[in-house]
Design an enzyme around this catalytic site. Structure first.
Site, mmCIF file in Angstrom:
data_model
loop_
_atom_site.group_PDB
_atom_site.id
_atom_site.type_symbol
_atom_site.label_atom_id
_atom_site.label_comp_id
_atom_site.label_asym_id
_atom_site.label_seq_id
_atom_site.Cartn_x
_atom_site.Cartn_y
_atom_site.Cartn_z
ATOM 1 N N HIS A 262 0.827 -1.215 0.000
ATOM 2 C CA HIS A 262 0.000 0.000 0.000
ATOM 3 C C HIS A 262 0.853 1.254 0.000
ATOM 4 O O HIS A 262 0.382 2.327 0.362
ATOM 5 C CB HIS A 262 -0.945 -0.015 1.219
ATOM 6 C CG HIS A 262 -1.926 -1.161 1.157
ATOM 7 N ND1 HIS A 262 -2.563 -1.662 2.271
ATOM 8 C CD2 HIS A 262 -2.343 -1.938 0.121
ATOM 9 C CE1 HIS A 262 -3.339 -2.666 1.911
ATOM 10 N NE2 HIS A 262 -3.216 -2.861 0.616
ATOM 11 N N CYS B 37 1.140 22.033 -3.657
ATOM 12 C CA CYS B 37 2.460 22.029 -4.312
ATOM 13 C C CYS B 37 3.023 23.450 -4.332
ATOM 14 O O CYS B 37 2.320 24.419 -4.657
ATOM 15 C CB CYS B 37 2.298 21.518 -5.748
ATOM 16 S SG CYS B 37 3.829 21.560 -6.703
HETATM 17 N N1 APR Z 1 -0.921 -7.488 18.500
HETATM 18 C C1 APR Z 1 -1.622 -8.348 17.707
HETATM 19 N N2 APR Z 1 -2.718 -7.976 16.983
HETATM 20 C C2 APR Z 1 -3.104 -6.687 17.064
HETATM 21 C C3 APR Z 1 -2.438 -5.737 17.880
HETATM 22 C C4 APR Z 1 -1.306 -6.191 18.611
HETATM 23 N N3 APR Z 1 -0.609 -5.356 19.405
HETATM 24 N N4 APR Z 1 -3.090 -4.535 17.751
HETATM 25 C C5 APR Z 1 -4.120 -4.747 16.886
HETATM 26 N N5 APR Z 1 -4.133 -6.022 16.484
HETATM 27 C C6 APR Z 1 -5.044 -6.666 15.526
HETATM 28 C C7 APR Z 1 -6.432 -6.072 15.474
HETATM 29 O O1 APR Z 1 -7.263 -6.673 16.449
HETATM 30 C C8 APR Z 1 -6.852 -6.434 14.050
HETATM 31 O O2 APR Z 1 -7.400 -7.743 14.005
HETATM 32 O O3 APR Z 1 -4.493 -6.416 14.241
HETATM 33 C C9 APR Z 1 -5.539 -6.422 13.259
HETATM 34 C C10 APR Z 1 -5.388 -5.167 12.404
HETATM 35 O O4 APR Z 1 -6.377 -5.231 11.407
HETATM 36 P P1 APR Z 1 -6.740 -3.902 10.588
HETATM 37 O O5 APR Z 1 -6.895 -2.771 11.555
HETATM 38 O O6 APR Z 1 -7.865 -4.269 9.678
HETATM 39 O O7 APR Z 1 -5.424 -3.592 9.751
HETATM 40 P P2 APR Z 1 -4.949 -4.273 8.401
HETATM 41 O O8 APR Z 1 -5.300 -5.721 8.387
HETATM 42 O O9 APR Z 1 -3.534 -3.921 8.233
HETATM 43 O O10 APR Z 1 -5.839 -3.481 7.307
HETATM 44 C C11 APR Z 1 -5.527 -3.684 5.932
HETATM 45 O O11 APR Z 1 -6.984 -1.835 5.360
HETATM 46 O O12 APR Z 1 -7.712 0.319 5.702
HETATM 47 C C12 APR Z 1 -6.894 -0.471 4.936
HETATM 48 O O13 APR Z 1 -5.001 0.250 3.777
HETATM 49 C C13 APR Z 1 -5.464 -0.050 5.064
HETATM 50 O O14 APR Z 1 -3.482 -1.427 5.031
HETATM 51 C C14 APR Z 1 -4.762 -1.284 5.609
HETATM 52 C C15 APR Z 1 -5.689 -2.391 5.185
HETATM 53 ZN ZN ZN Z 2 2.984 20.705 -8.664
#
Ligand code: APR
Ligand code: ZN
Length: 258
Positions: A126, A159
């Protein structure tokens, strides 16, 4: 197998030692212990803001959306000097031990680089927050330059050359992922023999196809996460716990057995 059985970390360490191609796949959950909110966990960004407001179409069309997006990035700590935590450092140590094929990350916070993983082994599906680009003339600015403007009260930076729209070098909803990164991440996922997920809800595609590619290729799957994911039933090892604690525990056991 879940973490209420302490043997889960030992079993994960043994799988890592037996693997020839370990791919680590990370999401926002690995960075919450560095102070960056995740998206779908308790208190996550999408529990406060509506993701539908942050498509590339709305970002381009509405200055109000741009104002909110920059505010999220500033408040989310993504523009501050955040530091890698124990989980990032554990993954960097796996590379030092010669146990890591690559890191595929959905995160844009540059923390795997800061932790010491080689940039050539990090695939940022991303994008990355380190650069901000003008969508009109293409001029690129280091994020530190934009951070200063935001801290001095500029709400929607423009910009300096053509007053065009500035956009962080990250993938917004509605945008395609960088093809060369997606291809490389797909190829590594299809070739690995062990796929370790750390801190992702595994609900956003095409990133969330990666564990499926690995399983189809016969790899074993370990998931370290707080909360459920759609892949839990196909995980060989499922560890419910904080990424920092669990990854530290696993890498300690790998180090002991090396
Ligand atoms: N240790 C383990 N798990 C954790 C911790 C931690 N300290 N903190 C949070 N989590 C878990 C949350 O409970 C959740 O299940 O990590 C997971 C994060 O999930 P998301 O918030 O959905 O993040 P992600 O999977 O990276 O999202 C994917 O969605 O919004 C878009 O572009 C954005 O890259 C992102 C993509
Ligand atoms: Zn420009």
């Amino acid at each position: 197998m879940t973490n209420n059985n302490p043997g889960a970390e030992i079993a994960a360490a043994e799988m890592i030692l037996a693997s020839k191609r370990l791919v680590v796949f990370t999401g926002a959950g690995i960075s919450t212990e560095s102070g960056i909110p995740d998206f779908r966990g308790p208190g996550g960004i999408w529990t406060k803001f509506d993701p539908d407001d942050f498509t590339i179409q709305k970002f381009l069309r509405s200055e109000e959306t741009r104002r909110k997006q920059w505010k999220i990035l500033l408040e989310g700590g993504l523009l501050s000097s955040i530091k890698p935590n124990r989980a990032h450092l554990a993954i960097a140590e796996l590379e030092e031990m010669g146990r890591l094929d690559c890191v595929i990350t959905q995160n844009i916070d540059n923390l795997h680089q800061k932790a010491g993983n080689s940039p050539g082994r990090i695939f940022e599906l991303h994008g990355n927050m380190q650069w901000v680009r003008c969508l009109d003339c293409g001029e690129r600015y280091p994020v530190e330059h934009i951070r200063e403007k935001l801290k001095n009260g500029v709400e929607v930076p423009e910009c300096e050359i053509c007053h065009g729209i500035l956009k962080p070098d990250v993938v917004f909803f509605g945008e395609t992922l960088p093809p060369e990164v997606l291809d490389a991440a797909t190829a590594h996922s299809m070739r690995c023999d062990l796929f370790l997920v750390v801190g992702s809800s595994l609900v956003v595609h095409p990133a969330a196809f990666m564990p499926a590619y690995a399983k189809e290729a016969g790899a074993r799957l370990i998931i370290v996460n707080i909360g459920e994911t759609p892949y839990d039933s196909s995980a060989d090892i499922l560890i419910e716990g904080k990424a920092g604690d669990v990854m530290l525990g696993i890498v300690e056991k790998v180090r002991e057995k090396l």
